[in-house]
Scaffold this active site. Structure first.
Site, short mmCIF file in Angstrom:
data_model
loop_
_atom_site.label_atom_id
_atom_site.label_comp_id
_atom_site.label_asym_id
_atom_site.label_seq_id
_atom_site.Cartn_x
_atom_site.Cartn_y
_atom_site.Cartn_z
CG HIS A 61 -3.26 3.20 2.09
ND1 HIS A 61 -3.74 2.72 0.88
CD2 HIS A 61 -3.38 2.18 2.98
CE1 HIS A 61 -4.11 1.46 1.05
NE2 HIS A 61 -3.90 1.11 2.30
CB CYS A 85 -0.93 0.01 1.20
SG CYS A 85 -1.98 -1.46 1.31
CG ASN A 136 -6.85 -0.98 0.95
OD1 ASN A 136 -6.03 -0.71 0.08
ND2 ASN A 136 -6.50 -1.35 2.16
#
Length: 332
Positions: free
Chosen positions: A257, A121, A288
């Site tokens: 993020h 990520c 996500n």
């Protein structure tokens, strides 16, 4: 004996264009709740996620990267043959080798240097730092940076702790020379002792040895990741502000993020960000997307007019490893 010649002065670099790609198919929470014995309300309250995009079976990481990259090139006003380096940040390219980046470069008829970067990520923010350094020392003029993931291929649809979290997509940015600094110092690090918090369920070698093992899906210890992200990553984000000599009130946007809307809100609070500061919450409809989440959110904010060109944005990515990276950038 002759000496090696190196640049005596560093240049500046900045992001000159962004682009994004979200697959056509939208998957609302209602499609996934039965398999995890959950509800739309539970998912929204726990994560802020309402829906996510799912790539078609024949839509690859490279396909999504190409769409996002073409948009970024158009935004930056440069041609593909001007790209010197292609960096693809991903953990879901389904081949151990070759990497996705050379194939992406070939889509543009380019023989530029090309390689993948694996930092989950935080991948895009890592790749952005590498691109910045390349341009600054003169080893590249224009660098294409892509964050792309096909996360739903590596998600267990029956795992209550992670099935609702992930989505697919790609975001891209062009990094080019600038007369003034456009990418601040990167604050980054790792904590490998916590690798079990976000990990593949098993290795490919384990699966090869025992075909009865379940698919090596990505799983996580949600509560532990939440605590780590909120209390540790806000400090790293503040370090990035300090390294750039920027105060919270100087920012035009906060683009973290997209892991969980509660993490985003708590980080904004810990950083003391102005209440009217635009904060990326792309997670609501994109979920996500790991290494793609920061560039996807940044491009959406720019194209929707939520933030203006020339403003300062604080970026931070964090995830499996555990790894993180943050920097302040001037928006293109």
């Amino acid at each position: 004996m002759s000496a090696i010649t190196v640049p005596t002065e560093l240049r500046h670099a900045r992001i000159t264009g962004t682009g994004s790609h979200r697959p056509e198919r939208v998957v609302p929470n209602s499609e996934i709740v039965e398999a995890i014995d959950s509800s739309d309300e539970w998912i929204r309250e726990r994560s802020g996620i309402e829906s996510r995009h799912r790539a078609a079976p024949d839509e690859s990481v490279v396909d999504m990267s190409e769409h996002a990259s073409r948009a970024a090139l158009e935004y930056a006003g440069i041609d593909a043959d001007q790209i010197d380096v292609v960096i693809v940040a991903t953990v879901t390219h389904p081949y151990q080798t070759p990497a996705a980046a050379p194939e992406l470069a070939a889509r543009f008829g380019s023989r530029a240097a090309a390689f993948d970067l694996s930092a989950a990520c935080a991948g895009f923010c890592h790749a952005l730092s590498v691109a910045n350094d390349m341009v600054r020392v003169g080893s590249a003029e224009h660098v294409l940076v892509v964050g792309v993931e096909k996360m739903l291929d590596f998600t267990d649809p029956e795992d209550r702790g992670s099935a609702f979290i992930f989505g697919d997509g790609a975001g891209a940015a062009i990094v080019s020379p600038s007369e003034t600094p456009g990418i601040g110092p990167t604050v980054w690090g790792s904590d490998g002792d916590k690798k079990s918090l976000i990990t593949s369920r098993s290795s490919w070698m384990e699966l090869a040895a025992d075909r009865d093992l379940p698919w090596p899906a990505i799983i996580m210890e949600g509560p532990s990741v939440f605590r780590w992200a909120v209390w540790s990553m806000a400090k790293e984000a503040q370090r990035a502000l300090d390294a750039a000599g920027v105060r919270a009130e100087d920012l035009a946007a906060f683009i973290p993020h997209q892991a969980n809307v509660r993490i985003i809100d708590q980080m904004a609070k810990e950083l003391g960000l102005p209440k009217d500061l635009p904060v990326a919450r792309d997670i609501r409809t994109t979920a996500n997307t790991s290494g793609a989440s920061v560039p996807l959110a940044m491009d959406r904010m720019l194209r929707d007019g939520e933030v203006a060109s020339g403003g300062l944005a604080l970026l931070i990515g964090f995830g499996a490893g555990l790894v993180w990276a943050a920097q302040v950038v001037t928006l293109p």
